[in-house]
Structure formats: structure tokens, C-alpha cells
Design a protein around this motif. Structure first.
Motif, short mmCIF file in Angstrom:
data_model
loop_
_atom_site.label_atom_id
_atom_site.label_comp_id
_atom_site.label_asym_id
_atom_site.label_seq_id
_atom_site.Cartn_x
_atom_site.Cartn_y
_atom_site.Cartn_z
N ILE A 5 1.00 -1.29 0.17
CA ILE A 5 0.14 -0.03 0.09
C ILE A 5 0.69 1.21 0.14
N GLY A 6 1.90 1.36 0.83
CA GLY A 6 3.08 2.37 0.73
C GLY A 6 3.60 2.63 -0.65
N LYS A 7 3.89 1.31 -1.03
CA LYS A 7 4.75 1.37 -2.39
C LYS A 7 3.66 2.06 -3.40
N ALA A 8 2.38 1.55 -3.52
CA ALA A 8 1.53 1.92 -4.40
C ALA A 8 0.94 3.64 -4.22
N ALA A 9 1.04 3.86 -3.10
CA ALA A 9 0.58 5.43 -2.79
C ALA A 9 1.71 6.22 -3.07
N TYR A 10 2.91 5.79 -3.09
CA TYR A 10 4.16 6.66 -3.42
C TYR A 10 4.08 6.78 -4.86
N LYS A 11 4.00 5.87 -5.57
CA LYS A 11 4.16 5.88 -7.10
C LYS A 11 3.53 7.09 -7.74
N PRO A 12 2.12 7.44 -7.81
CA PRO A 12 2.04 8.56 -8.64
C PRO A 12 2.74 9.82 -7.79
N VAL A 13 2.60 9.82 -6.49
CA VAL A 13 3.08 10.99 -5.79
C VAL A 13 4.68 11.04 -6.37
N GLY A 14 5.51 10.07 -6.40
CA GLY A 14 6.82 10.04 -6.90
C GLY A 14 6.99 10.44 -8.24
N VAL A 15 6.08 10.10 -9.09
CA VAL A 15 6.31 10.71 -10.52
C VAL A 15 5.93 12.38 -10.50
N ALA A 20 8.59 17.81 -10.45
CA ALA A 20 8.85 19.16 -9.92
C ALA A 20 10.34 19.24 -9.52
N ALA A 21 11.09 18.17 -9.11
CA ALA A 21 12.40 18.18 -8.76
C ALA A 21 13.24 18.41 -9.71
N GLY A 22 12.81 18.08 -11.18
CA GLY A 22 13.58 18.39 -12.23
C GLY A 22 13.71 20.06 -12.58
N ALA A 23 12.36 20.38 -12.36
CA ALA A 23 12.17 21.84 -12.67
C ALA A 23 12.89 22.77 -11.60
N VAL A 24 12.83 22.40 -10.37
CA VAL A 24 13.48 23.18 -9.21
C VAL A 24 15.09 22.98 -9.37
N ALA A 25 15.51 21.61 -9.81
CA ALA A 25 17.04 21.79 -10.08
C ALA A 25 17.42 22.49 -11.21
N GLY A 26 16.75 22.65 -12.18
CA GLY A 26 16.96 23.58 -13.50
C GLY A 26 17.04 24.84 -13.03
N MET A 27 16.20 25.38 -12.26
CA MET A 27 16.18 26.79 -11.84
C MET A 27 17.50 27.03 -10.72
N ILE A 28 17.53 26.07 -9.71
CA ILE A 28 18.90 26.33 -9.01
C ILE A 28 20.11 26.18 -9.92
N GLY A 80 7.00 11.36 3.58
CA GLY A 80 5.40 11.37 3.96
C GLY A 80 4.64 10.40 3.64
N VAL A 81 4.87 9.57 2.80
CA VAL A 81 4.05 8.44 2.68
C VAL A 81 4.09 7.32 3.76
N ARG A 82 5.27 7.31 4.32
CA ARG A 82 5.37 6.49 5.89
C ARG A 82 4.58 7.13 6.77
N ARG A 83 4.47 8.47 6.81
CA ARG A 83 3.49 9.10 7.88
C ARG A 83 2.02 8.95 7.72
#
Length: 90
Positions: A5-15, A20-28, A80-83
């Protein structure tokens, strides 16, 4: 809750967080490049007016920034998923 369940919950969030991480890294990276190189735009690998050293340094810096941002975002998402689910996404 089960581990799946934790893994399934994380997949869409992770994508979404990966995008978002790529965009932030590009700005930095763009900001760091401006400060360190004193140049407004980082070189492209095919920019014939730039030297090898400058192109490789820009690529290394960009890769390092992306990796750090991505690791921070992935770790934060897993926490966050663990919480939320009580299960660590593997």
C-alpha cells in the motif's frame, strides 16, 4: 498497513515530485551558473564557441544539483508516505 500500500501510494506522488524536482533543479542550476561563471546562460554541449572544460564543468554541476534535489525530494516523499500509510515505500 501493508508495504504494498505504501509503495502504491508513493508511485503517483513520486512521478509528480520527480517532475517538480527536475524543474527546481533546473532553476537552481541556472542561478548557480550565473553566480559562478558570471555568464547568463550555461553552455550547451553543442555550443562551438565554448571550451570542453566549460561544457563539462557545466554538465557536472548540473548533474550534481539534479541528483541532490532529486534525492531530497524522493526522501521527503518517502517520509510523507510513511506518515500517511505507516509503511515505507521501497
Amino acid at each position: 498497513m501493508s508495504r504494498s500500500i505504501g509503495k502504491a501510494a508513493y508511485k503517483p506522488v513520486g512521478v509528480l515530485m520527480g517532475i517538480a524536482a527536475g524543474a527546481v533543479a533546473g532553476m537552481i542550476f541556472r542561478q548557480v551558473w550565473k553566480v559562478t561563471a558570471g555568464d547568463g546562460e550555461a553552455p550547451s554541449a553543442t555550443d562551438e564557441d565554448r571550451r570542453w572544460g566549460e561544457i563539462l564543468a557545466a554538465a557536472a554541476l548540473q548533474g550534481a544539483i539534479f541528483s541532490v534535489v532529486r534525492a531530497a525530494v524522493d526522501r521527503g516523499g518517502a517520509v510523507g508516505v510513511r506518515r500517511l500509510t505507516g509503511s515505507w515505500p521501497d
